[in-house]
Write an enzyme that holds these catalytic residues in place. Structure first.
Site, PDB file in Angstrom:
ATOM      1  N   CYS A  66     -16.464 -54.824  88.687  1.00 42.75           N
ATOM      2  CA  CYS A  66     -16.031 -56.222  88.823  1.00 42.75           C
ATOM      3  C   CYS A  66     -16.136 -56.700  90.265  1.00 42.75           C
ATOM      4  CB  CYS A  66     -14.617 -56.372  88.263  1.00 42.75           C
ATOM      5  SG  CYS A  66     -14.076 -58.094  88.088  1.00 42.75           S
TER       6      CYS A  66
ATOM      7  N   GLU B 297     -17.922 -53.948  81.874  1.00 42.30           N
ATOM      8  CA  GLU B 297     -16.570 -53.528  82.241  1.00 42.30           C
ATOM      9  C   GLU B 297     -15.642 -53.595  81.027  1.00 42.30           C
ATOM     10  OE1 GLU B 297     -13.031 -54.990  85.340  1.00 42.30           O
ATOM     11  OE2 GLU B 297     -14.649 -56.345  84.747  1.00 42.30           O
TER      12      GLU B 297
ATOM     13  N   LYS C  47     -11.830 -47.557  89.151  1.00 44.64           N
ATOM     14  CA  LYS C  47     -11.900 -48.677  90.083  1.00 44.64           C
ATOM     15  C   LYS C  47     -10.901 -48.440  91.203  1.00 44.64           C
ATOM     16  CE  LYS C  47     -11.811 -53.746  90.178  1.00 44.64           C
ATOM     17  NZ  LYS C  47     -11.591 -54.973  89.380  1.00 44.64           N
TER      18      LYS C  47
END
Length: 528
Positions: free
Chosen positions: A403, A285, A350
Site C-alpha cells: 500500500c 493487498e 507491512k
C-alpha cells in the site's frame, strides 16, 4: 506584471488570505490525474509577492513578523491539501455508521495539520528573505526543509510532495534518479517561483537563465536516459496480475467470502494454454477473504489453481497467537508467497502502517471513547519488524512494498536486501473513482525511477501495472477494470550497486538554496 505584483503585495486582511487559499487550491491541478504543471508558474509567484508584503506590525518581534509569513503558507497549504486530499473522507463512508462522525476531521482537520508544514516553509523563507533571486532561493529552501519534515515527523506523510508537480511523465521523472524526491521538491519550487522576478526586474536575467538551465537539464537528462541503450537484463519474469475490483463494503462479509475467493481463482486461470507460461500470479493487498492459515481448503484450492512451478504472491492478513495468557492475538498486513502445493513458503509483514487507518496512536485513549481504526476488522494491525526480499522464479528477488509504503523514499532500500524487482500490493477501493488512486500510482511510478528497478503493481480496483525502471508503463489496467493482466518483467539477477549518493545530493541541493538565500540576505542588509 508590475501592477499585478504591486496589488498583491499591498493586499491586506481577508484578500491576502483568499489569494493564498486559491493559490494552493489551484496548484492541485499540477498533480495527478490532472498533470497541468504550468499552473505552478502562476501559484508560486503569487506566494512570493504575498510574502513580499508580509511585513507584520512595526513593533512586532521577529516571531511576530514571521507570523504573517506563516499565515500565508498555512492558508496556501489548507487550499492545497484540502482540494488535493478531499477523497480521504470517502474511506470513512465505507462504514458510515461507525466512522462518518470523523468526516470533518478527514476533509478539514488533516489538511489543517499538514498546512502547518507549509506555514513553516514560508516562515523559514521569510527569515532569509531579500530581493530578486535571493527570495526565490529562500522559498525553495523553506519548502525543501518542510517537505523533508513532512515525510519524516509523526511517521511521515509525503503525499502530494511538490516535486511530483514537475514529474508528470517519464521524460520528466528521470531527474529523481539523480537528486531524489527531496531534492526535486526544492528544485521544483525554485523554478516555479522564478516568474515573480518579471515584476521587479531584479536579477531577472540571472533568474530566468538559472530557471531555463535547470529546465533544459531536467528535460535533457530525461531524454538522455530514455534514449540510451536499454539496461542489460539477463532474466525475465512472466507475471499475471489479477485485479478483481472487490467492493470494499463486502470485502470481509462472511457471506461473500467464497464468492470472492472463486472470483480470484477464476481470474487467475487462463482460458487458453498460457497458464503454464506464467511464473508468478499476483493478487492485491489483503486479497484473501480468510486469514492466511485459517482455512486449509483455501490453500488446497490455490495449489490446484497453480501450474507446476508457479507461485502466488498475495496480500493477506496474517495472525499470531497470543504469547502470554489473556493477551489478544496479533494481526499483520502481509504479503505471502504460496507454491503449487498450496504451501506458504514466505511472508513479509507491512512495516509502515497507516495511522488511524490500520492502527490507532494512543490506542487506550481512543478505546475509552469506543473509537477504532478505519480498517479495524481485526482490531487494528501490528507493524512488521523486518522487510526482506521474496525469491521467486529464476533469480528474481522481489522487494514487497504494501500500500502506501511505496510513497516513502526512505523506505526504498533494495540494495540492502538484494532486491532486483519492486512489488507493490495495494487496495485503493477505499477511495473509489477519485484522484487518490491516480496520485498513489504516480508516486509508485516515481519510486521505480528513483530506485532504478522495474515494478509490479497489483491493486484491488486499480491502477494495476508493470512499470519498467525508467517509469514507463509496460501494461496496465484502468480503474475499476476486472481481469488478469499478463506481462513480462525484464530484470537483472545481479543489479549493479546503486552508487548515486541520492540522499547527500538531496541535502546538498537544499543547502545550496539556503546558502544562496543567506548570502543574498546578508548582502542586502550590508547595502542597507
Amino acid at each position: 506584471m508590475e501592477r499585478l505584483a504591486g496589488n498583491i503585495v499591498l493586499m491586506w486582511g481577508w484578500r491576502r488570505t483568499l489569494v493564498a487559499l486559491l493559490s494552493g487550491s489551484a496548484l492541485v491541478l499540477a498533480q495527478a490525474p490532472y498533470d497541468f504543471f504550468p499552473v505552478g508558474f502562476v501559484c508560486f509567484p503569487l506566494i512570493v509577492w504575498l510574502i513580499d508584503g508580509a511585513t507584520g506590525e512595526p513593533r512586532d518581534t521577529v516571531f511576530g513578523r514571521l507570523r504573517a509569513a506563516f499565515g500565508i503558507g498555512w492558508w496556501f497549504g489548507l487550499g492545497y491539501f484540502g482540494f488535493g486530499l478531499w477523497w480521504v473522507g470517502k474511506a470513512l463512508m465505507v462504514d458510515a455508521e461507525s466512522h462518518a462522525w470523523a468526516l470533518p476531521f478527514a476533509v478539514l482537520g488533516i489538511p489543517a495539520l499538514l498546512a502547518i508544514f507549509y506555514g513553516l516553509a514560508t516562515a523559514i523563507a521569510r527569515l532569509f528573505w531579500s530581493d530578486g533571486i535571493g527570495r526565490i532561493a529562500a522559498l525553495a529552501f523553506g519548502f525543501g526543509v518542510a517537505e523533508w519534515l513532512r515525510a519524516t515527523l509523526f511517521t511521515g506523510f509525503p503525499w502530494l510532495s511538490m516535486g511530483y508537480a514537475a514529474m508528470p511523465l517519464p521524460l520528466l521523472m528521470q531527474s529523481v534518479h539523480l537528486v531524489g524526491l527531496f531534492g526535486m521538491n526544492a528544485l521544483a519550487v525554485f523554478v516555479f517561483a522564478m516568474p515573480a522576478l518579471l515584476a521587479d526586474g531584479k536579477h531577472l536575467r540571472a533568474g530566468l537563465a538559472a530557471a531555463a538551465l535547470l529546465a533544459v537539464a531536467h528535460v535533457g537528462y530525461g531524454a538522455a536516459r530514455l534514449t540510451a541503450p536499454p539496461d542489460e537484463t539477463d532474466a525475465t519474469l512472466s507475471v499475471r496480475i489479477v485485479q478483481p475490483s472487490i467492493a470494499q463494503d463486502g470485502k470481509w462479509d462472511p457471506a461473500q467470502r467464497e464468492a470472492i475467493l472463486k472470483r480470484l481463482i477464476d481470474l487467475s486461470i487462463a482460458p487458453d494454454e498460457t497458464q503454464a507460461s506464467v511464473d508468478v500470479v499476483v493478487w492485491p493487498e489483503t486479497a484473501l477473504p480468510y486469514l492466511l492459515a485459517e482455512r486449509a481448503q483455501m490453500l488446497v484450492d490455490i495449489g490446484e489453481m497453480l501450474a507446476d512451478g508457479q507461485e502466488l504472491l498475495v496480500g493477506a492478513v496474517r495472525s499470531e497467537a497470543a504469547v502470554t495468557p489473556g493477551a489478544a492475538a496479533r494481526y499483520y498486513n502481509a504479503v505471502a508467497a504460496i507454491n503449487d502445493r498450496g504451501e506458504i513458503v514466505d511472508a513479509v509483514d507491512k512495516v509502515h502502517l497507516v495511522p488511524f487507518g490500520e492502527y490507532l496512536p494512543l490506542k487506550p485513549l481512543f478505546d475509552a471513547f469506543g473509537i477504532g481504526a478505519i480498517a479495524d476488522t481485526f482490531g487494528g494491525f501490528f507493524p512488521g519488524s523486518v522487510r526482506h526480499a521474496i525469491a521467486v522464479g529464476d533469480g528474481a528477488r522481489l522487494l514487497p512494498m504494501i500500500c502506501y509504503e511505496i510513497i516513502f523514499p526512505q523506505l526504498m532500500r533494495p540494495a540492502e536486501v538484494g532486491a532486483n524487482v519492486i512489488v507493490n500490493l495495494t487496495n485503493d477501493a477505499w477511495f473509489g473513482d477519485t484522484p487518490g488512486p491516480y496520485q498513489h500510482f504516480r508516486q509508485a511510478q516515481v519510486r521505480a525511477v528513483e530506485a532504478g528497478l522495474p515494478m509490479i503493481r497489483a491493486a484491488n480496483n486499480g491502477l494495476s501495472a508493470v512499470v519498467d525502471e525508467k517509469g514507463r508503463i509496460v501494461d496496465a489496467f484502468g480503474l475499476d477494470a476486472v481481469g488478469a493482466l499478463d506481462a513480462t518483467v525484464a530484470y537483472r539477477t545481479r543489479p549493479p550497486a546503486d552508487t548515486i549518493p541520492r540522499r547527500s545530493i538531496s541535502l546538498a541541493t537544499i543547502l545550496f538554496f539556503a546558502t544562496l538565500a543567506c548570502g543574498m540576505s546578508v548582502g542586502l542588509r550590508l547595502r542597507l
